[in-house]
Design a protein around this motif. Structure first.
Motif: not given
Lengths: 385, 91
Positions: A65-72, A172-174, A193-195, A201-206
């Motif tokens: 139920k977590i989907v990846f997006t390019s950003n919050a 929630v905008d985290a 939950l948008a993150f 989280l120390f990941g790269p942009p995008g």
């Protein structure tokens, strides 16, 4: 360089984040879900691992139920535009970023009713005001977990309880809190939950993502290839495919997983303890400087490591440029994409100078920043006298 | 030489990868293979293992969404016969 702009993007990243991105691009030549050779499978496994690590961090029982997006921003747009229809009512706060305010404003012109709850000048929100604003057609309460301007942490548990009691979806905008403040979707009753990946989280942009407790009530923002059920011209309902059309930024997501792993291994408590100490030093010492106005709560426990300030006699932009030119100190000035928040704290005309330390900053560095600001205040006083 | 194998299919790649991880963590020998299109097109992958290990695998895969279980006989690496197809309820 002293980097105090972690609220914009964290830097540096843990070594494992760099290594993972490099290794992925070099060795995992496959596209996840598109092909069954070993590299495509390994690429898919990397996505699975990142999804499971994020689920672990946020107390999510179903990682699919977590989907990846390019950003919050994309995650917030997906949730807001996928859930709300003309005639629906949504409640939000005056501390929101434009990534929430603008999509809501756009929907308002299409018949969605929007209520903005005014926060106090330090950025705090009264949960009772949210409850009073509920209407029979309220479908969503949308709240930032912490302001990117004042650092104020908003009471998501209390508001989540209100949302549950009234059977309203809670988002929630985290962006400012994921990887910084403990966050559990069950305890806070979060439905969406948008993150973002590139801050705490120390990941790269995008990289970023959205957790959807009820994916069946949200329409996708994008339709297209998922590597599954390809004979159908309708979008699959199965998660996470429903919201992940098109090839993902898998090297970035794998590296994001390495960032989350670093957080889980280091411990969120240890991270929070260190950044709180740095914030406390800054708040304490900035108070000693004349002609400096600090925004947000004075209690460090009510903040993420984000401090906005103004110095009498100099604009935030000029102050930021002076710090960079003279001492190679990186800060951010301006409105920080949150005009509603500036209106709330009374800085819509000027903006603020923002200092945002991160886990890799040291106490010595923030002391040096204080000394630089002390000098700047003195120089401005001289100029104006 | 003929050889009986069980293929599990899944509604999406996510579940196929999750299943692979779960059975391998339990020490079962299983691998993801390209799914023959005539058996399923939901996701491109199937988890293949020895039919003798099917029951243990099913126990482990309770938490994973399954689409089908297909028993096949392979000869020289090719599917010679489909012995049994069991479809699971969606959801």
């Amino acid at each position: 360089m002293i980097y105090l702009n972690n609220a914009a993007t964290s830097w540096p990243k843990p070594e494992a984040v760099y290594r993972t991105a490099d290794q992925y691009l070099r060795c995992l030549t496959g596209s996840p879900g598109r092909g069954t050779h070993e590299a495509a499978l390994a690429a898919g496994r990397a996505l699975l691992e990142s999804r499971e690590l994020l689920a672990d961090l946020f107390g999510i029982n179903e990682p699919e139920k977590i989907v990846f997006t390019s950003n919050a921003t994309e995650a917030l747009n997906l949730a807001i535009r996928g859930l709300l229809k003309p005639g629906d009512h949504v409640i939000t706060s005056s501390m929101e970023h434009n990534s929430v305010a603008r999509p809501l404003f756009a929907l308002q012109t299409q018949g969605v009713e929007v209520t903005i709850i005014d926060c106090a000048p330090v950025g705090t929100l009264d949960p009772a005001a949210v409850e009073r604003a509920l209407r029979p057609n309220t479908r969503l309460i949308c709240l930032t977990h912490a302001s990117n301007v004042t650092g104020t942490i908003l009471p998501i548990e209390e508001v989540g309880a209100i949302a549950r009691r009234h059977k309203v979806y809670f988002m929630v905008d985290a962006a400012q809190t994921a990887g910084e403040v403990p966050l559990n979707v069950e305890e806070a009753g979060i439905d969406l939950l948008a993150f973002t990946g590139h801050k705490g989280l120390f990941g790269p942009p995008g990289t970023g993502g959205l957790y959807l407790r009820h994916p069946e009530v949200v329409a996708p923002l994008k339709y297209g290839g998922t590597g599954s059920q390809s004979e159908l011209l309708t979008q699959p309902e199965i998660m996470p495919d429903k919201f992940e059309s098109g090839t993902l930024n898998s090297p970035g997501i794998a590296a994001l997983g390495a960032g989350v792993k670093f957080i889980l291994e280091t411990g969120l408590e240890a991270i929070r303890k260190h950044t709180r100490e740095l914030t406390a030093i800054l708040l304490e010492r900035l108070k000693e400087l004349p002609n400096v106005t600090i925004y947000g709560p004075s209690d460090v426990a009510m903040r993420v490591p984000v401090i906005s300030l103004n110095i009498k006699g100099i604009s935030p932009g000029e102050a930021s440029a002076w710090l960079a030119a003279r001492y190679d100190i990186v800060t951010r000035s301006g409105l920080h994409c949150a005009p509603l928040a500036h209106k709330t704290i009374g800085t819509l005309e000027t903006g603020t100078l923002r200092l945002s330390p991160g886990f890799f900053n040291t106490a010595e560095e923030v002391e040096q920043v204080i000394e630089a600001l002390r000098e700047l205040v003195r120089e401005v006083q001289k100029r104006d006298s | 030489m003929s050889h009986q194998l069980t293929l599990f299919t899944f509604p999406s790649t996510f579940y196929a990868l999750k299943a692979e991880k779960a059975v391998q963590n339990a020490g079962l020998k299983a691998k993801l293979i390209p799914m023959p299109r005539e058996l399923s097109s939901l996701c491109g992958l199937a988890l293949e293992l020895e039919t003798g290990e099917e029951e243990r695998a099913l126990e482990i895969l309770k938490a994973v969404k399954l689409e089908k279980k297909v028993r096949v006989v392979k000869e020289k690496g090719l599917i010679a016969k489909i012995v049994e197809v069991v479809e699971y309820e969606p959801g």
